[in-house]
Design an enzyme around this catalytic site. Structure first.
Site, PDB file in Angstrom:
ATOM      1  N   ARG A  46       0.825  -1.210   0.000  1.00 16.96           N
ATOM      2  CA  ARG A  46       0.000   0.000   0.000  1.00 16.96           C
ATOM      3  C   ARG A  46       0.855   1.255   0.000  1.00 16.96           C
ATOM      4  O   ARG A  46       0.336   2.364  -0.072  1.00 16.96           O
ATOM      5  CB  ARG A  46      -0.920   0.004   1.228  1.00 16.96           C
ATOM      6  CG  ARG A  46      -2.013  -1.036   1.106  1.00 16.96           C
ATOM      7  CD  ARG A  46      -3.062  -0.848   2.130  1.00 16.96           C
ATOM      8  NE  ARG A  46      -4.100  -1.854   1.985  1.00 16.96           N
ATOM      9  CZ  ARG A  46      -4.880  -2.261   2.970  1.00 16.96           C
ATOM     10  NH1 ARG A  46      -4.748  -1.722   4.172  1.00 16.96           N
ATOM     11  NH2 ARG A  46      -5.801  -3.173   2.758  1.00 16.96           N
ATOM     12  N   GLU A  58      -0.763  -9.024  -5.405  1.00 17.75           N
ATOM     13  CA  GLU A  58      -2.078  -9.618  -5.678  1.00 17.75           C
ATOM     14  C   GLU A  58      -1.954 -11.095  -6.051  1.00 17.75           C
ATOM     15  O   GLU A  58      -2.746 -11.913  -5.620  1.00 17.75           O
ATOM     16  CB  GLU A  58      -2.809  -8.846  -6.790  1.00 17.75           C
ATOM     17  CG  GLU A  58      -3.285  -7.463  -6.370  1.00 17.75           C
ATOM     18  CD  GLU A  58      -4.284  -7.498  -5.209  1.00 17.75           C
ATOM     19  OE1 GLU A  58      -4.918  -8.537  -4.993  1.00 17.75           O
ATOM     20  OE2 GLU A  58      -4.407  -6.477  -4.514  1.00 17.75           O
ATOM     21  N   GLN A  63      -4.925 -17.129  -2.253  1.00 19.10           N
ATOM     22  CA  GLN A  63      -4.760 -18.395  -1.506  1.00 19.10           C
ATOM     23  C   GLN A  63      -3.744 -18.346  -0.374  1.00 19.10           C
ATOM     24  O   GLN A  63      -3.437 -19.359   0.217  1.00 19.10           O
ATOM     25  CB  GLN A  63      -4.321 -19.565  -2.412  1.00 19.10           C
ATOM     26  CG  GLN A  63      -4.887 -19.572  -3.794  1.00 19.10           C
ATOM     27  CD  GLN A  63      -6.084 -20.477  -3.909  1.00 19.10           C
ATOM     28  OE1 GLN A  63      -6.491 -21.078  -2.933  1.00 19.10           O
ATOM     29  NE2 GLN A  63      -6.671 -20.535  -5.068  1.00 19.10           N
ATOM     30  N   LEU A 101       5.200 -20.891  -1.075  1.00 14.18           N
ATOM     31  CA  LEU A 101       3.898 -20.222  -1.218  1.00 14.18           C
ATOM     32  C   LEU A 101       2.853 -21.164  -1.797  1.00 14.18           C
ATOM     33  O   LEU A 101       1.660 -20.931  -1.647  1.00 14.18           O
ATOM     34  CB  LEU A 101       4.022 -18.999  -2.141  1.00 14.18           C
ATOM     35  CG  LEU A 101       4.600 -17.729  -1.531  1.00 14.18           C
ATOM     36  CD1 LEU A 101       4.746 -16.654  -2.592  1.00 14.18           C
ATOM     37  CD2 LEU A 101       3.724 -17.204  -0.402  1.00 14.18           C
ATOM     38  N   GLY A 102       3.312 -22.217  -2.503  1.00 14.85           N
ATOM     39  CA  GLY A 102       2.374 -23.176  -3.094  1.00 14.85           C
ATOM     40  C   GLY A 102       1.636 -22.604  -4.302  1.00 14.85           C
ATOM     41  O   GLY A 102       1.876 -21.468  -4.712  1.00 14.85           O
ATOM     42  N   CYS A 220     -19.331  -6.834  15.532  1.00 13.86           N
ATOM     43  CA  CYS A 220     -20.335  -5.803  15.218  1.00 13.86           C
ATOM     44  C   CYS A 220     -20.319  -4.669  16.255  1.00 13.86           C
ATOM     45  O   CYS A 220     -20.591  -3.512  15.918  1.00 13.86           O
ATOM     46  CB  CYS A 220     -21.719  -6.431  15.138  1.00 13.86           C
ATOM     47  SG  CYS A 220     -21.813  -7.724  13.883  1.00 13.86           S
ATOM     48  N   CYS A 223     -17.985  -2.054  15.087  1.00 13.07           N
ATOM     49  CA  CYS A 223     -17.982  -1.815  13.627  1.00 13.07           C
ATOM     50  C   CYS A 223     -18.368  -0.367  13.308  1.00 13.07           C
ATOM     51  O   CYS A 223     -19.402   0.123  13.783  1.00 13.07           O
ATOM     52  CB  CYS A 223     -18.957  -2.783  12.959  1.00 13.07           C
ATOM     53  SG  CYS A 223     -19.015  -2.527  11.180  1.00 13.07           S
TER      54      CYS A 223
END
Ligand code: SF4
Length: 360
Positions: A46, A58, A63, A101-102, A220, A223
């Site tokens: 970021r 990305e 996964q 990382l697979g 919640c 939130c």
């Protein structure tokens, strides 16, 4: 479900009995981004607008958990800082850097994308979502993520976190892993994205899903968009079709060592072009494996058994004797690397025990 845009409110009419509601978009965005500026995660991808670095993150994040990805992301950018460097790298180098990382198809697609960006776009990543989606391994989500995070285009992103928040706040009850439900959710999501600073909005939505609106026990009580949320029973959302049951697979392999070399085999399919212990076609009768581990792969639970083997017909086409001290320089999938580490340590310990007892 039908969405209608009217000024700053989103009208939603559900097919299952729920009344039309006006969703206060501006209030939602304001509450969300205010919360994000205080509580959002400080993630390395970021801090950049470089489409290459964002694309790497990305691909890695598909996964794989954020905490696992961070060190790989830094190391990858150190080794392959841009599309040109990745284009020049060998498949062996990229698979080795991805080790652990697979899901290696992601690394191969990233490599193929670097080649395409260099060949077709002179090393500059396209800004058009349509062109992005023609690149290997880039689907709608990834294209929208690059468009938003690198180019600040006003487009939504739908992945696990953002989907969960959106279906809950809108009380969207269609299964989102079915085409119709998924497409409708994309449509609703598009109506909520602000014209400016979509990058911040999408990061905020992702973090709300990751930190507050969790799959189980959503928080919640703390939130920031609680008073706008339509979910009656959030843990039942998103609605998904039933998962296929987990299948069990057993894979048998051999440990064959000669002096300082070990026999390995080039894998195909799942671990194409990586090196694994040689496969055994049949389970050895009346013998116990010297090593066993279990690992998940998509909807499979794979049991890896390794047996000692003294003789084996060598397949010159796919098998090679590899020096034990050069194993770190070749790509080996994690389950096999773990097996090798364990078995070679055992072999070294057994040899020193033998030496000690013959010397005493
Ligand atoms: S109020 Fe609860 S269910 Fe609704 S968005 Fe917030 S955390 Fe999620």
């Amino acid at each position: 479900m039908h969405a209608e845009l009217a000024g700053e409110t989103l009208s939603i009419i559900c097919v299952n009995p729920c009344p039309s509601v006006a969703f206060p978009k501006a209030e939602f965005r304001r509450a969300l981004t205010t919360w994000y500026r205080k509580h959002g995660r400080d993630l390395p991808w970021r801090r950049t607008r470089d489409p290459y670095a964002i694309l790497v993150s990305e691909f890695m994040l598909q996964q794989t958990q954020v905490a696992t990805v961070i060190p790989y992301y830094h190391e990858w950018l150190r080794q392959f800082p841009d599309f040109a460097a990745l284009n020049r790298a060998s498949e062996n180098d990229i698979l080795r850097a991805w080790q652990g990382l697979g899901y290696y198809a992601r690394a191969r697609n990233l490599h193929a994308t670097a080649r395409a960006v260099v060949d077709r776009f002179r090393g500059r990543f396209p800004r058009s979502i349509e062109q992005m989606q023609r690149l290997p391994g880039i689907g709608k989500y990834t294209a929208h993520a690059i468009a938003s995070f690198a180019f600040d285009q006003a487009v939504p992103i739908i992945e696990a976190n953002t989907a969960r928040v959106l279906v809950r706040i809108l009380n969207f009850r269609r299964p989102i892993d079915r085409r119709g439900g998924r497409e409708k959710l994309w449509e609703h999501a598009a109506t909520l994205v602000p014209e400016r600073s979509a990058r911040i909005y999408n990061s905020a939505l992702t973090d709300l899903g990751a930190l507050v609106c969790r799959p189980r026990r959503p928080r919640c009580g703390i939130c920031p968009v609680k008073k706008l949320c339509r979910a009656k029973n959030p843990e039942t959302l998103p609605t998904k079709k039933e998962r296929p049951p987990m299948e069990r697979l057993t894979e048998n392999h051999a440990l064959i060592i000669r002096a300082d070399r070990i026999l390995l085999e080039k894998a195909d399919r799942r671990w194409r072009c990586m090196w694994i212990l040689p496969r055994l076609q049949r389970t050895p009768l009346n013998r116990r494996p010297i090593y066993r581990s279990i690992f998940p792969f998509t909807n499979h639970r794979v049991t890896l058994n390794v047996y000692t083997q003294c003789t084996q017909k060598i397949d010159d086409h796919s098998q090679r004797w590899i020096r034990v001290d050069s194993l770190d320089s070749i790509p080996i999938p994690s389950p096999h690397r773990k097996a090798l580490r364990h078995l070679l340590n055992e072999a070294i310990a057994a040899r020193s025990r033998r030496q000690r007892s013959s010397g005493s």
